[in-house]
Enzyme design. Structure first.
Site, short mmCIF file in Angstrom:
data_model
loop_
_atom_site.label_atom_id
_atom_site.label_comp_id
_atom_site.label_asym_id
_atom_site.label_seq_id
_atom_site.Cartn_x
_atom_site.Cartn_y
_atom_site.Cartn_z
N TYR A 1 -14.68 9.75 -1.14
CA TYR A 1 -13.79 10.04 -2.14
C TYR A 1 -14.34 10.90 -3.48
CZ TYR A 1 -11.97 5.13 0.28
OH TYR A 1 -11.44 4.42 1.59
N HIS B 1 -16.78 3.62 -4.09
CA HIS B 1 -16.15 4.89 -3.40
C HIS B 1 -16.30 5.84 -4.75
CE1 HIS B 1 -12.60 2.41 -0.96
NE2 HIS B 1 -13.89 2.87 -0.57
N ARG C 1 1.29 -1.36 0.09
CA ARG C 1 0.03 0.14 -0.49
C ARG C 1 0.89 1.62 -0.30
NH1 ARG C 1 -4.80 1.75 4.00
NH2 ARG C 1 -5.09 3.82 3.73
N ASN D 1 -10.58 -4.15 -0.61
CA ASN D 1 -10.66 -3.20 -1.69
C ASN D 1 -9.36 -3.37 -3.10
OD1 ASN D 1 -12.46 -1.01 -1.23
ND2 ASN D 1 -10.68 -0.78 0.93
N CYS E 1 -19.24 -2.35 1.75
CA CYS E 1 -18.19 -0.66 2.31
C CYS E 1 -18.60 -0.15 2.82
CB CYS E 1 -18.09 0.69 0.49
SG CYS E 1 -17.23 1.27 1.59
#
Length: 438
Positions: free
Chosen positions: A257, A202, A96, A150, A172
């Site tokens: 987002y 998102h 990440r 995700n 989510c």
């Protein structure tokens, strides 16, 4: 299923697991879990043992007869499972951090599920999900797959298009967070609020808001734009205020987002500043997780510690446990989930994944048709859906040109030449977890 429910959680060593366990404990009367299998990979064994120990203490404290199994053998965990939940991170937080840092060098937002970072998380994750599904087809063909991993929309899209598995729901916490935020801003109980959610993971919009069953969208937008201009955010997204006139014109509630798309330059500046000072979100989370796991080790701890809320996944357990409870008990209540569109949003292909309010039944979610998205939101949603589809194809085929196409059509990437530079560097950086590209 009268013998009790078997749940397998893949990525069981996650710092989120205590929240999931808390949710199962709270619902034991309606969701009689017999066995909870927490599965991880060898690199996650230490965390699995720490979290698993806390899970066992929590269940013992609650006085429930749920047996917790810890294993590195995924197939053993999947055998005869009724529900499989997935919450894993291929490449761990190190991957990440690369997703977040590398794009910044090229003047592009680096984020876990958006832009180049979202693409690469999908490229790493989708082959693993499809592999899990092959095991499920053999070992638990009647189970439901509840995916929190995700990018949840892209993962659901990949499963619907590149496998024959249909018993998948992507989940989510963003819609739940939006609803809780609205209730909080209005100073009312959350049960009094209903939001019509539609869009993509998102990239979901609150199209209409109801208070006590009465339409309240215009009043809420007035409230929102006359106060601080914020529709709330999450721990991992800077709380930049919306332009009031923009929200009034949009006449919908964007999700946190959306700031990456409607406030791209400001969000890039925020991310760059954060990366240069306290570190990227992955690096911050790494420190948080270290502290959490030290807490989890405490043999006297037998509840979910409040510090877990700093992690950024608030309401996950409620969303996940409510969904499983509703499928198991055929509740026919309404929840926002990622599921096959089936005509619910007119401008999205029927077979694609969308995030939309759905009636939850024992046969899974039945999406509630909205007709079409407003023209102001439709184009961006379609562009991201194109990105998700092409990215899923790249993940399955390992085709370089398809991956470049996905990177270039993402609205956060400014040109094909920049896309190619980022793609080439990230393919090298993530080589270990992208065997399909070798």
């Amino acid at each position: 299923m009268s013998k009790g429910i078997k749940i397998a959680t893949i990525g069981g060593g996650s710092s989120y697991t205590p929240e999931l366990v808390e949710g199962f404990i709270k619902r034991y009367e309606s969701l009689p879990i017999r066995e909870l299998w927490l599965v991880d990979i060898p690199e996650g064994e230490e965390k699995l043992n720490i979290v698993g120990g806390l899970a066992k203490r929590m269940i013992k404290e609650a006085g429930l007869p749920i047996k917790v199994h810890l294993t590195l053998d995924r197939r053993e965990a999947l055998k005869d499972a009724d529900f499989v939940t997935t919450q894993f991170r291929v490449g761990l937080l190190e991957a990440r951090a690369k997703d977040e840092r590398i794009p910044l060098k090229y003047g592009v937002i680096g984020q876990e599920t958006n832009g180049p970072g979202g693409l690469f998380k999908g490229l790493r994750t989708i082959p693993v999900i499809l592999d899990i599904i092959k095991d499920m087809e053999e070992l638990c063909p009647n189970a439901w797959l509840i995916n929190f991993t995700n990018p949840a929309g892209m993962v659901t899209e990949a499963v619907l298009r590149h496998s024959n598995w249909r018993k998948i729901v992507g989940l989510c916490n963003v819609p739940v967070g939006i609803k809780m935020g609205i209730a909080d801003q209005l100073g009312v109980e959350v049960e009094r609020i209903h939001v019509d959610f539609a869009g993509l993971n998102h990239m979901v919009y609150g199209l209409n808001i109801y208070l006590d069953g009465e339409l309240y969208t215009d009043q809420y937008i007035d409230h929102l734009t006359s106060s601080d201009g914020s529709s709330g955010t999450m721990r991992n997204i800077a709380d930049l205020k919306w332009e009031p006139d923009f929200i009034k014109a949009l006449r919908a509630i964007p999700c946190p987002y959306h700031r990456y798309y409607y406030k791209t330059d400001e969000m890039f500046a925020e991310e760059k500043k954060a990366a240069d000072t306290e570190g990227t979100r992955a690096e911050v989370v790494k420190k948080l997780e270290k502290e959490l796991f030290e807490l989890y080790k405490d043999q006297a701890l037998s509840i979910k510690p409040p510090q877990l809320e700093q992690r950024g996944g608030a309401y996950y357990s409620d969303a996940a446990c409510n969904l499983i409870d509703s499928i198991y008990n055929d509740r026919k209540d309404i929840q926002p989930v990622n599921t096959m569109n089936n005509g619910a949003i007119a401008s999205i292909p029927d077979e694609s994944a969308v995030e939309i309010n759905s009636v939850i039944t024992k046969d899974g979610p039945k999406p509630i048709a909205i007709g079409d998205l407003p023209v102001a939101t439709r184009g961006l949603v379609q562009q991201i859906k194109s990105f998700e589809r092409v990215a899923a194809e790249a993940a399955v085929t390992g085709d370089y040109q398809t991956a470049l196409l996905a990177m270039t059509i993402n609205p956060l990437v400014p040109s094909d030449s920049v896309a190619k530079e980022i793609l080439d560097e990230m393919l090298v950086a993530h080589k270990e977890h992208l065997p399909q590209f070798l």
